[in-house]
Design an enzyme around this catalytic site. Structure first.
Site, PDB file in Angstrom:
ATOM      1  N   ASP A 240       0.872  -1.163   0.000  1.00 18.75           N
ATOM      2  CA  ASP A 240       0.000   0.000   0.000  1.00 18.75           C
ATOM      3  C   ASP A 240       0.920   1.227   0.000  1.00 18.75           C
ATOM      4  O   ASP A 240       2.098   1.135   0.367  1.00 18.75           O
ATOM      5  CB  ASP A 240      -0.970   0.011   1.186  1.00 18.75           C
ATOM      6  CG  ASP A 240      -2.172   0.928   0.899  1.00 18.75           C
ATOM      7  OD1 ASP A 240      -2.081   1.754  -0.033  1.00 18.75           O
ATOM      8  OD2 ASP A 240      -3.188   0.819   1.611  1.00 18.75           O
TER       9      ASP A 240
HETATM   10  C1  BGC Z   1      -5.123   3.243  -0.064  1.00 19.05           C
HETATM   11  C2  BGC Z   1      -5.167   2.284  -1.216  1.00 19.05           C
HETATM   12  C3  BGC Z   1      -4.936   3.012  -2.505  1.00 19.05           C
HETATM   13  C4  BGC Z   1      -3.598   3.725  -2.421  1.00 19.05           C
HETATM   14  C5  BGC Z   1      -3.230   4.481  -3.671  1.00 19.05           C
HETATM   15  C6  BGC Z   1      -3.883   4.108  -0.083  1.00 19.05           C
HETATM   16  O1  BGC Z   1      -4.011   5.149   0.817  1.00 19.05           O
HETATM   17  O2  BGC Z   1      -5.187   2.541   1.156  1.00 19.05           O
HETATM   18  O3  BGC Z   1      -6.406   1.618  -1.236  1.00 19.05           O
HETATM   19  O4  BGC Z   1      -4.985   2.137  -3.584  1.00 19.05           O
HETATM   20  O5  BGC Z   1      -3.649   4.650  -1.358  1.00 19.05           O
HETATM   21  O6  BGC Z   1      -4.005   5.610  -3.817  1.00 19.05           O
END
Ligand code: BGC
Length: 679
Positions: A240
């Site tokens: 993530d």
């Molecule tokens: C989120 C993800 C997301 C990623 C990219 C993170 O803060 O938890 O679900 O895909 O950001 O934007």
């Protein structure tokens, strides 16, 4: 040669790998902007593009900032939110939605889409419940598999997220989750496992939180032992964004692509520090090669190395899918006889009340938001549908910008009209349905309960529509309001879909993918006081008893049970026959309208060796019947439907014994049952 898509993937991967220098390999395992990794121009390998997210293509940000890029070519078709998709109970629709999003990804030059998001609803308060598929692992699995099959059929990789046990937003970056093995396997992992083993998902995103003391993005047990070891996952594990914390763990514990770290790209854990470790012999080259192979596999399986396919944006078909998902998702929670649908030819005046009648939601909620090509708000949908014959008024009634006399004006409008449609609920503001924070309680904000109370008193013909992505408590008005419809966040066709349901063009067929508790304290994590954890640790003491498993096992009456959802017609069930591998029964539409029904199968194990929840969903089928039409429904029910996870044997076991097979229209509206004895 590696661009020849007719050759086997593994041969192409090996050929490419053998041509890469050490530095080029390392460049492939970490980001070089918010949403790309470096290409290798020497070999004609373009940059890999990743994009959010589950509800459609997010607007462009970056390259090095989260600020919107301010472009004019980054609109997307905004689909209803994830929990709405789950409320359709339609893997077919999920597949259609996945395919549409895949086509839009192609059109916008993306290779990996960051979705679907499948974390189980452990508490009604989790800010991201709206993105996820509810509280049941079986339902979440079916929806996820459909979605991924659709998306990946278009030559785009899905990235299922967030692996694993990311069930609260509060302290999401640091919280350590302690959950027993059986609950992990039976509740929190099945949707991921099905995505890997049934849908062949190409990518998995690690969660922000820790699991048993180690960050999920480089958690040896989750990634090496379970995902890659037991499930034979051959695709890429992506962190993530800013979820990576350590080079050694990232190198050795199964992370294949580091994204979003809050450092300069060279300082990423899997960038120069990793390169140094490889050069100095701290890490064997084989760990790098394994990561690169996984990345190359995705590249050779998608349009990146197979030639860019044209893709399509915002086609009529995509719009129709958005609308159908919104329609099939809506859950008729309550309906006194004849309250709905409304007959537009018999109504002269209609008062629409509530902030959510005009508020737009598609862009909200954070990473899952979509800059929609357009968004039809509920009021607009209603006006388009009936304003040639019905006098429609609007008053906001409540909300942060409503002003002091808003409630009073709404009550007067309600008195003056023949029928009222109140459209309230939640939104994507901080502490409601949004990433990065949880809700503070389960109440409707801005004194909506008091307002609805007054509106219903002023006009008993008040239809209450709730726009929300998670359960809410309802006030005393629930007994007096003749009809309550849960509309979720319906994406860019929300208003059309709502109008079509309200005025009977479409019969509601959605069912709750989560329990609506009467009060927050009734739900397991809160009853046991194990949310949000203490001193950085949350213990999932309820174990297997998540959602209806808790309410049913402990005999606690919910406000609305899992699987609940009414229709404008009636369905009768009969003639249950339990065979070796299936349950067969008849469903007949005994009402006057065509409609859809989700027949659900729950299994109760009479005398299990290890204790089990009172019942567990193990099958369902959504069928559409004309008035008077009858259909024989057959739902597969094999050994695996009867099994539980035995931590001692480290596997699922189906034991002999007596099982009650419950066939119902909801988890608490069981219409047929039979006994299955397994020898
Ligand atoms: C989120 C993800 C997301 C990623 C990219 C993170 O803060 O938890 O679900 O895909 O950001 O934007």
């Amino acid at each position: 040669m590696y661009k020849d898509k007719n050759r086997p993937i593994e041969a192409r991967v090996e050929e490419l790998l053998s041509q890469l220098s050490l530095e080029e390999k390392v460049a492939l395992v970490h980001g070089d902007s918010k949403f790309t990794t470096a290409g290798i121009p020497r070999l004609g390998i373009p940059k890999l593009w990743l994009a959010d997210g589950p509800h459609g293509l997010r607007e462009e940000v970056g390259p090095d900032t989260w600020k919107p890029a301010g472009r004019t070519d980054d609109f997307g078709t905004a689909m209803p939110c994830g929990i709405a998709l789950a409320a359709t109970w339609s893997p077919e629709l999920a597949q259609a939605e996945g395919a549409a999003i895949g086509e839009e990804a192609l059109a916008r030059g993306k290779h990996i889409m960051l979705g679907p998001a499948v974390n189980i609803m452990r508490t009604p308060l989790c800010g991201r419940n709206f993105e996820y598929f509810g509280e049941d692992p079986f339902l979440a699995s079916r929806i996820a598999v459909g979605y991924i099959r659709g998306e990946q059929s278009r030559g785009v990789a899905s990235c299922i997220k967030h692996f694993a046990v990311n069930n609260q937003e509060l302290e999401r970056l640091t919280i350590n989750v302690e959950v027993d093995e059986r609950a992990l396997r039976e509740i929190y992992l099945p949707a991921f496992q099905a995505a890997v083993q049934e849908a062949g998902v190409y990518a998995v995103m690690g969660a922000y939180n820790k699991f048993r003391g180690q960050f999920c993005c480089h958690n040896s047990y989750l990634l090496n032992t379970v995902l890659k070891g037991e499930w034979n996952f051959e695709g890429v594990v992506i962190s993530d964004w800013n979820g990576t914390h350590d080079t050694r763990e990232a190198a050795l514990n199964g992370l294949d692509l580091e994204m979003g770290t809050d450092k300069s790209y060279d300082d990423y854990y899997l960038s120069l520090p990793f390169l140094e470790g490889l050069r100095g012999g701290t890490f064997p080259m084989s760990v790098l090669d394994d990561k690169v192979r996984r990345n190359l596999r995705v590249m050779t399986s998608t349009s990146l190395l197979n030639g860019r396919l044209p893709g399509q944006l915002n086609t009529e078909e995509h719009q129709a899918i958005a609308r159908r998902v919104a329609e099939e998702a809506m859950v008729l929670l309550k309906s006194d006889r004849g309250a709905l649908p409304l007959d537009a030819s018999k109504i002269k005046s209609l008062a629409v009340i509530g902030e959510n009648a005009t508020r737009l939601h598609a862009r909200g909620g954070d990473s899952s938001g979509v800059k929609a090509f357009y968004e039809i708000a509920p009021l607009e949908g209603i006006v388009r549908r009936v304003s040639n014959s019905v006098n429609v008024t609007y008053s906001v009634g409540y909300g942060s910008n409503a002003g002091n006399d808003a409630a009073e004006r709404a009550v007067q409008a309600a008195k003056a009209a023949e029928v009222v449609v109140f459209i309230g609920g939640l939104n994507h503001d901080r502490h409601f349905d949004t990433e990065g924070s949880d809700r503070l309680d389960m109440r409707l904000p801005h004194h909506q309960n008091a307002l609805i109370e007054r509106v219903v008193a002023a006009n008993p013909r008040t239809i209450v529509v709730l726009v929300a992505g998670s359960p809410v408590e309802m006030g005393g008005w629930l007994e007096r309001a003749p009809a309550v419809l849960l509309a979720w966040y319906g994406g860019m066709e929300a208003g059309h879909a709502l109008a079509r349901i309200l005025f009977g063009d479409v019969n509601p067929s959605g069912k709750l993918p989560c329990t609506f508790p009467k009060r927050l304290a009734d739900s397991p994590a809160h009853a046991l006081n194990t949310y949000p954890g203490a001193n950085g640790v949350v213990h999932y003491e309820e174990g297997l008893l998540v959602g209806y498993r808790w309410f049913d096992t402990n005999d606690i009456e919910p406000l609305f049970p899992f699987g609940h959802g009414l229709s404008y017609t009636r369905f009768e069930y009969s003639n249950l026959r339990l065979g070796q591998n299936a349950a067969d029964f008849d469903v007949v539409n005994t009402g006057e309208r065509e409609g859809g029904e989700v027949a659900q199968i729950y299994v109760h194990h009479a005398h299990p060796r290890l204790s089990r929840p009172e019942k567990e969903l193990k099958g369902f089928s959504k069928i559409f019947l004309k008035p008077g039409e009858r259909q024989r429904v057959s739902i597969p029910l094999g050994q695996e439907s009867l099994a539980f996870y035995d931590p001692e044997q480290r596997g699922w076991v189906a034991e002999p014994g007596e099982f009650t097979i419950l066939v119902g229209s909801s988890s608490r509206d069981i219409r047929l049952q039979g006994t299955l004895t397994v020898h």
